[in-house]
Write a protein that holds these residues in place. Structure first.
Motif: not given
Lengths: 115, 113
Positions: A30-32, A50-55, B92-99
């Protein structure tokens, strides 16, 4: 393997008209999904994600994008284009399961808004 | 002001002369990354770092080195630059790698003759 396609190198739109910048992606899991904008001689700036939830996600400067899982697309949209929206736009994807530590960017789409 | 800084902004050098491009962020971000931007190819990831002393190769690591001795700094080293490394480079930087979204520096335009 992850990939991102932006099928249009260049999009031209008249000021005041709606704009769409296309993006399709390929990931194993699944993508971010992200959109960034680059103005001349500047670094990239984050627009929305887009992470999750509302499209339908809303972001900076009146932009929005709609995640479509069945079409694996994430087009960037704005109801009424401004001349100041003229810039280079990048779509990016991160696979949240298999390669979450890498981000893949599309080749970019140059948007020109004509007065 | 929260920002990512890069130096130098412009650099012209000759083949084989070692150079370092510095990158620093003041946001206490865990994740940092280097990209190169070439016309028609978009951004391609060179190296990234998940945290101090943790680095890994991106898609185009050949000819580059990095280090992450401190959380805020992530220098890019070209030990023997070649003309095919002429490009626009972004840190570039981000808080964490995730979202989390990334914050980009202003870019370094490198020309290798």
């Amino acid at each position: 393997a992850q990939s991102v396609a932006q099928p249009e190198d260049q999009v031209n739109v008249a000021e005041g008209n709606p704009l769409t910048v296309k993006c399709t992606y390929s990931v194993s899991g699944n993508p971010y999904l992200f959109w960034y904008v680059q103005y001349p001689n500047r670094g990239l700036q984050f627009l929305l994600k887009y992470i999750t939830g509302d499209n339908l996600v809303k972001g900076s400067y009146g932009f929005e994008a709609e995640f479509n899982k069945s079409q694996t697309s994430f087009p960037l949209k704005k109801p009424s284009a401004l001349v100041s929206d003229s810039a280079l736009y990048f779509c990016a994807v991160r696979d949240r399961e298999t390669s979450y530590d890498k981000v893949i960017f599309g080749p970019g789409t140059s948007l020109s808004v004509i007065p | 002001e929260a920002q990512v800084t890069q130096n130098p902004r412009y650099l012209i050098t000759v083949t084989g002369k070692k150079l370092t491009v510095t990158c620093s962020q003041n946001m206490n971000h865990e994740y940092m990354s280097w990209y190169r931007q070439d016309p028609g190819l978009g951004l391609r990831q060179i190296y990234y770092s998940m945290n101090v002393e943790v680095t890994d190769k991106g898609d185009v690591p050949e000819g580059y080195k990095v280090s992450r001795k401190e959380k805020r700094n992530f220098p890019l080293i070209l030990e023997s630059p070649s003309p095919n490394q002429t490009s626009l480079y972004f840190c570039a930087s981000s808080l964490f790698v995730w979202a989390h979204e990334q914050y980009f520096g202003p870019g370094t335009r490198l020309t290798v003759t």
